[in-house]
Design an enzyme around this catalytic site. Structure first.
Site, PDB file in Angstrom:
ATOM      1  N   SER A  42      31.894  11.275 -19.146  1.00  0.00           N
ATOM      2  CA  SER A  42      30.974  10.245 -19.631  1.00  0.00           C
ATOM      3  C   SER A  42      31.691   9.217 -20.497  1.00  0.00           C
ATOM      4  CB  SER A  42      29.815  10.857 -20.428  1.00  0.00           C
ATOM      5  OG  SER A  42      30.092  10.848 -21.804  1.00  0.00           O
ATOM      6  N   VAL A  43      30.999   8.095 -20.679  1.00  0.00           N
ATOM      7  CA  VAL A  43      31.508   6.998 -21.499  1.00  0.00           C
ATOM      8  C   VAL A  43      31.738   7.435 -22.944  1.00  0.00           C
ATOM      9  CG1 VAL A  43      29.258   6.148 -22.293  1.00  0.00           C
ATOM     10  CG2 VAL A  43      31.102   4.514 -21.947  1.00  0.00           C
ATOM     11  N   LYS A  44      31.036   8.518 -23.319  1.00  0.00           N
ATOM     12  CA  LYS A  44      31.027   8.917 -24.721  1.00  0.00           C
ATOM     13  C   LYS A  44      32.372   9.455 -25.197  1.00  0.00           C
ATOM     14  CE  LYS A  44      26.659   8.166 -25.758  1.00  0.00           C
ATOM     15  NZ  LYS A  44      26.089   7.762 -27.028  1.00  0.00           N
ATOM     16  N   ASP A  45      33.256   9.812 -24.268  1.00  0.00           N
ATOM     17  CA  ASP A  45      34.599  10.260 -24.690  1.00  0.00           C
ATOM     18  C   ASP A  45      35.258   9.196 -25.555  1.00  0.00           C
ATOM     19  OD1 ASP A  45      34.208  12.436 -23.109  1.00  0.00           O
ATOM     20  OD2 ASP A  45      35.685  11.896 -21.571  1.00  0.00           O
ATOM     21  N   ALA A  48      33.696   9.138 -29.092  1.00  0.00           N
ATOM     22  CA  ALA A  48      33.918  10.419 -29.785  1.00  0.00           C
ATOM     23  C   ALA A  48      35.330  10.434 -30.377  1.00  0.00           C
ATOM     24  CB  ALA A  48      33.719  11.581 -28.820  1.00  0.00           C
TER      25      ALA A  48
END
Ligand SMILES: Cc1ncc(COP(=O)(O)O)c(C=O)c1O
Length: 453
Positions: A42-45, A48
């Site tokens: 996901s884009v969230k890497d 994070a």
């Protein structure tokens, strides 16, 4: 040799992929920023890692520390990868509406997961916002990430996702469309793109049950707009600091049903096996199509992968239970399936009004077909009995044949719900359906209303 030194170095530089079948009706070129190529899918890497690096840099996160976050899964996955590589412990606090797969996946990468109720106010001590905050205060050497208000979230997208889109489109991007949750993606990418070209339009995709669209349009935080919804990852009942409303040109809201259907369609018609917010995002693009003209380059960002939704949007039983599958038009037998096993309650012409009332009370029903030796010959319902009672309080001893009305129309078992609804609208209190075994069953207004999804 060309290799990454650890998994974190593979974050970013995701491809842009042209959308085809699903956007046939859109005049512009629609390109998907395909974020599932990140190692945590996901884009969230991106954010994070950035949030951790910034916290390390200013001392909020110290060696061996515990990272605490309220996360629907994707941020947790990014944090988990970084925690493993960098040697931190991780506790993820999740709302119970999130898919079980997301919880299992986080546990698989070593995170401790705590599940909190979804349907409580954010200020409620049981909410996942409150629990994450409290753990951050109670656990020694811990750091509460708070992706909602942590500026490193949007900054990650300002520094990586935005520049990638600008370079990949060689500066030709005209519109950016994306689902909004914490606001990090839209605000970071939007700020970067507008700095390069102030004419780039930034559109947010919101859900029904979330406050963003109305707040953006009116400045009113309307609590009446807050209710629980099914779509995952986007929409909020709070205003996260990461949503920079000033760079957003507009929002469009997508229903839970459309988001779920388009999640399936992305997989089936584009070969794009993606998460639920991708379904919402592409439906958002279609809803906005009159804003796009030939020559425009529309970037839609897809956040996460379909594997996290196999028990939900990719499960037809789950979809059917929520009325999300547009199946063949329903017919008479579909309306009675919940009570078809029960016998049809009738009353005979020679029985008394008091008997009919007693039967209505016993079975908790409002209308009864009347029978004689010839078959179905009439009907009594609450309103007929009420009128009879007004005329004479002692009507209980009157035979049914003296107060009954015309028999209910009888329809075949494959009669459409639409036709049945018309018969009821024309003044019939109920309709009888002739079953294959020669018996009859009753369809009431309640059955039709219950069928509405
Ligand atoms: C699947 C999914 N889609 C969309 C979003 C929204 O992205 P952002 O938080 O950057 O607004 C999230 C964030 O939680 C997400 O997990």
């Amino acid at each position: 040799m060309k290799y990454a030194n650890n998994i974190l170095e593979t974050i970013g530089n995701t491809p842009l992929v042209k959308m085809n079948a699903l956007v046939e009706d859109v005049d512009a070129l629609v390109l998907a920023k395909y974020e599932t190529f990140n190692p945590g899918n996901s884009v969230k890497d991106r954010m994070a890692l950035k949030m951790i690096e910034d916290a390390e840099a200013d001392g909020r996160l110290k060696p061996g520390g515990t990272i605490i976050e309220g996360t629907s899964g994707n941020t947790g996955m990014g944090l988990a990868l970084a925690a493993i590589v960098k040697g931190y412990k991780l506790i993820c606090v999740m709302a119970d509406k999130q898919s079980k797969e997301k919880i299992d996946i986080l546990r698989a990468v070593g995170a401790k997961v705590m599940v909190c109720p979804t349907n409580v106010e954010p200020e409620d001590p049981r909410s996942y916002y409150s629990v994450s905050k409290r753990l951050g205060e109670e656990i020694p050497n811990s750091w509460y990430v708070n992706q909602y208000d942590n500026p490193s979230n949007a900054k990650a997208h300002y520094e990586s996702t935005g520049p990638e889109i600008w370079e990949q489109t060689e500066g030709q991007v005209t519109h950016f469309v994306v689902g909004v949750g914490t606001g990090g993606t839209i605000s970071g990418v939007g700020k970067y793109l507008k700095e390069q070209n102030p004419n780039v339009k930034i559109w947010g995709v919101d859900t029904y049950g979330s406050v963003f669209k109305k707040y953006h349009e009116t400045g009113v935080f309307d609590e009446n707009e807050i209710y629980s919804y099914i779509t995952e990852g986007i929409g909020e009942d709070i205003l996260p600091k990461n949503v920079d409303f000033s760079i957003i040109d507009g929002f469009t809201k997508v229903t839970d049903k459309d988001a779920a259907i388009y999640t399936q369609r992305l997989a089936k018609e584009e070969g794009m096996f993606l998460g639920n917010s991708a379904g919402a995002a592409i439906k958002g693009v279609l809803q906005l199509k009159e804003h796009f003209k030939k020559g425009d380059v529309v970037i839609v960002l897809f956040h996460d992968h379909g594997s996290r939704y196999v028990g939900k949007m990719f499960n037809d039983d789950w979809m059917r239970e929520r009325g999300f599958l547009d199946e063949e038009a329903a017919v008479a037998t579909d309306l009675i399936k919940d009570h078809q096993d029960k016998p049809l309650v009738t009353v005979k012409t020679e029985e008394l009004v008091s008997h009919a009332i007693e039967r209505m009370r016993k079975y908790n029903i409002s209308q009864i077909p009347v029978m004689d030796s010839q078959g179905l010959v009439g009907s009594v319902d609450e309103s007929a009995l009420f009128t009879a009672f007004l005329e004479d309080e002692n009507k209980g001893a009157t035979p049914i044949k003296d107060v009954m009305k015309a028999p209910y129309p009888i329809v075949a078992s494959n009669t459409s719900v639409e036709e049945i609804s018309k018969l009821i609208k024309d003044g019939n209190q109920a309709v009888l359906v002739a079953l294959e075994d020669g018996k009859h069953h009753i369809i009431t207004k309640y059955d039709i209303i219950s069928h509405i999804k």
